[in-house]
Design an enzyme around this catalytic site. Structure first.
Site, PDB file in Angstrom:
ATOM      1  N   ARG A 167      25.142 -31.642  -7.708  1.00 52.64           N
ATOM      2  CA  ARG A 167      26.401 -30.816  -7.189  1.00 52.64           C
ATOM      3  C   ARG A 167      26.864 -29.977  -8.376  1.00 52.64           C
ATOM      4  O   ARG A 167      28.230 -29.866  -8.544  1.00 52.64           O
ATOM      5  CB  ARG A 167      27.505 -31.444  -6.554  1.00 52.64           C
ATOM      6  CG  ARG A 167      26.831 -32.242  -5.389  1.00 52.64           C
ATOM      7  CD  ARG A 167      26.169 -31.420  -4.418  1.00 52.64           C
ATOM      8  NE  ARG A 167      27.140 -30.581  -3.808  1.00 52.64           N
ATOM      9  CZ  ARG A 167      27.716 -30.979  -2.499  1.00 52.64           C
ATOM     10  NH1 ARG A 167      27.688 -32.062  -2.081  1.00 52.64           N
ATOM     11  NH2 ARG A 167      28.855 -30.088  -1.936  1.00 52.64           N
TER      12      ARG A 167
ATOM     13  N   ARG B 140      32.314 -26.226  -7.300  1.00 55.73           N
ATOM     14  CA  ARG B 140      32.988 -27.604  -7.388  1.00 55.73           C
ATOM     15  C   ARG B 140      33.848 -27.913  -8.761  1.00 55.73           C
ATOM     16  O   ARG B 140      34.866 -27.686  -8.836  1.00 55.73           O
ATOM     17  CB  ARG B 140      32.426 -28.688  -7.119  1.00 55.73           C
ATOM     18  CG  ARG B 140      31.774 -29.253  -5.962  1.00 55.73           C
ATOM     19  CD  ARG B 140      31.149 -30.472  -5.560  1.00 55.73           C
ATOM     20  NE  ARG B 140      31.438 -31.117  -4.418  1.00 55.73           N
ATOM     21  CZ  ARG B 140      31.152 -32.180  -3.754  1.00 55.73           C
ATOM     22  NH1 ARG B 140      30.760 -33.037  -4.859  1.00 55.73           N
ATOM     23  NH2 ARG B 140      31.672 -32.794  -2.780  1.00 55.73           N
TER      24      ARG B 140
ATOM     25  N   ARG C 183      34.236 -17.832  -6.380  1.00 61.48           N
ATOM     26  CA  ARG C 183      34.486 -18.281  -5.119  1.00 61.48           C
ATOM     27  C   ARG C 183      35.781 -17.447  -4.589  1.00 61.48           C
ATOM     28  O   ARG C 183      35.740 -17.177  -3.451  1.00 61.48           O
ATOM     29  CB  ARG C 183      34.917 -19.581  -5.205  1.00 61.48           C
ATOM     30  CG  ARG C 183      35.191 -20.226  -3.886  1.00 61.48           C
ATOM     31  CD  ARG C 183      34.296 -20.572  -2.855  1.00 61.48           C
ATOM     32  NE  ARG C 183      34.550 -21.390  -1.947  1.00 61.48           N
ATOM     33  CZ  ARG C 183      35.540 -21.232  -1.005  1.00 61.48           C
ATOM     34  NH1 ARG C 183      36.196 -20.151  -1.227  1.00 61.48           N
ATOM     35  NH2 ARG C 183      35.857 -22.128  -0.176  1.00 61.48           N
TER      36      ARG C 183
ATOM     37  N   ASP D  27      23.507 -24.613   0.578  1.00 58.16           N
ATOM     38  CA  ASP D  27      23.880 -25.993   1.297  1.00 58.16           C
ATOM     39  C   ASP D  27      22.645 -26.433   2.205  1.00 58.16           C
ATOM     40  O   ASP D  27      21.958 -25.611   2.510  1.00 58.16           O
ATOM     41  CB  ASP D  27      25.175 -25.687   2.168  1.00 58.16           C
ATOM     42  CG  ASP D  27      25.883 -26.973   2.180  1.00 58.16           C
ATOM     43  OD1 ASP D  27      26.591 -27.325   1.262  1.00 58.16           O
ATOM     44  OD2 ASP D  27      25.717 -27.809   3.181  1.00 58.16           O
TER      45      ASP D  27
ATOM     46  N   TYR E 229      24.365 -34.261  11.120  1.00 55.90           N
ATOM     47  CA  TYR E 229      25.169 -33.078  11.581  1.00 55.90           C
ATOM     48  C   TYR E 229      25.259 -32.346  12.902  1.00 55.90           C
ATOM     49  O   TYR E 229      25.800 -32.125  13.413  1.00 55.90           O
ATOM     50  CB  TYR E 229      25.148 -31.935  10.291  1.00 55.90           C
ATOM     51  CG  TYR E 229      25.703 -32.549   9.074  1.00 55.90           C
ATOM     52  CD1 TYR E 229      27.054 -32.418   8.936  1.00 55.90           C
ATOM     53  CD2 TYR E 229      25.005 -32.854   7.948  1.00 55.90           C
ATOM     54  CE1 TYR E 229      27.716 -32.951   7.793  1.00 55.90           C
ATOM     55  CE2 TYR E 229      25.648 -33.256   6.785  1.00 55.90           C
ATOM     56  CZ  TYR E 229      27.036 -33.312   6.971  1.00 55.90           C
ATOM     57  OH  TYR E 229      27.797 -33.745   5.605  1.00 55.90           O
TER      58      TYR E 229
END
Ligand code: CP3
Length: 341
Positions: A26, A30, A39, A76, A152
């Site tokens: 990651r 972030r 972003r 993702d 999910y």
């Protein structure tokens, strides 16, 4: 294209390397202010994932700013369920949400096996990244493991217990296998597309491996991970099964090159269990909240423990969003400055 730094590929192949390669799960997104700036220029996370130019930009940021030995493509694991027919929303401060889920045989008729073209934006992002990196470091492609994606698609989002997804394995094993098979076929096509576009290695994230009992893990997760590994022969493949300490020995029967370890896993024990695999990991991401001296000492301790075994340094799971990037950089430099005994 000739790679200028292929340390991680050599370590993944099990070769002895002069230094230990390092990257951070990651790392793209972030933690970096530079990421948050990009972003903020778009409507949300999905727009960033789906805009290849910008996805490439944030993929390269940690190479420039942190000095890691590999870039992981910004995307993702949830692009697969979406390409199969279940759209997701990324809810600010909360995480992913699927308005439609799978709970019956009838629901299966509304989904399809995805092809890499359904996720063209990530394929294009890899091509742009490849060009812009100009061989500085390899690119890591990735996908979720079928069991994690299944969770999910059945739960509709994250969960503390994943009890809906686990319940389905008992109540309807046939339906479960059908869904896992559709996910597996989609994932193979997607990974092959990433490799054709320029991914130099790939990682399969089984983030929710640790919620299953060992027998079920073998039947409903490892079996499908193995199918993926058998299909992906082009580049080295890493399997990271978070929490699946009970399945470490089974990884010998999986055709992957590298096994990722989370921070609960014992290094000496795992070296003995997996003599021919490269190991990746495994510092507690919380270490990076401590001071510089502590980070140096713990990183050295880890590197010494892995000594004599092919190793890719990393954390034991993704870096936490509020980690100071300077501490991450310090961890990376500590690995890179370490003289192997
Ligand atoms: O490694 C990288 O930096 C590359 C990009 C990447 C993202 N997600 C970007 C992202 C990777 C490799 C992933 C994998 C992923 N996504 C996993 C497996 C790894 C793991 O941590 O176990 C999982 C389970 C997901 C699902 C997911 N995506 C969740 C639960 C969330 C919300 C909470 C979170 O982790 O931030 C996401 C959103 C997401 N994916 C963000 C990023 C940068 C944050 C969204 C934002 O910027 O608003």
């Amino acid at each position: 294209m000739q790679l200028k730094n292929d340390l991680i590929l050599r370590a993944a192949r099990g070769e002895k390397t002069e230094k230990t390669p390092v990257w951070v799960m990651r790392q793209a997104g972030r933690i970096l202010a530079e990421y948050r700036e990009v972003r903020a220029s778009v409507s949300g996370f999905k727009e960033l994932v789906e805009t290849p130019e910008l996805a490439a930009e944030v993929t390269i940021q940690p190479v420039d700013l942190l000095g890691v030995d590999a870039a992981i493509i910004f995307s993702d694991i949830l692009v697969i369920p979406e390409a199969m027919g279940l759209e997701y929303e990324m809810v600010e401060q909360k995480g992913p949400h699927f308005p439609k889920t799978i709970s019956s045989e009838a629901d299966l008729s509304s989904i399809k096996i995805a092809s890499d073209e359904d996720i063209q934006y990530t394929i294009d992002a890899i091509k742009i990244t490849k060009k812009r990196l100009d061989g500085r470091v390899p690119i890591i492609g990735f996908a979720g493991a079928p069991w994690t994606i299944f969770s999910y698609m059945v739960e509709g989002g994250g969960s503390k217990t994943f009890s809906k997804a686990r319940r389905m394995l008992y109540q309807d094993p046939k339906l479960s296998h059908k869904l896992l098979d559709l996910i597996t076929q989609s994932t193979v096509a997607y990974l092959k597309g990433q490799i054709a576009a320029g991914a130099d290695m790939v990682q399969v994230f089984d983030s929710w491996a640790g919620v299953l009992p060992p027998d079920q893990y073998r039947e409903f997760s490892l079996k499908y991970i193995q199918q993926i590994c058998q299909e992906i022969r082009e580049v080295p493949i890493t399997v990271f099964a978070k929490g699946a300490f009970f399945a470490l020995a089974d990884m010998n029967n999986v055709d992957c090159r590298t096994v990722g370890l989370d921070w609960n896993m014992d290094i000496e024990g795992t070296k003995a269990l997996l003599p021919t695999k490269t190991l990746q990991g495994n510092l507690d991401p919380c270490l990076l909240y401590s001071d510089y001296d502590m980070i140096t000492a713990e990183t050295h301790k880890m590197l010494k423990r892995f000594d004599g075994h092919a190793h890719i340094a990393n954390l034991g799971h993704g870096v936490y969003p509020d980690t100071d990037p300077d501490k991450v950089k310090h961890f990376i430099q500590t690995v890179q400055n370490f003289e192997k005994p």
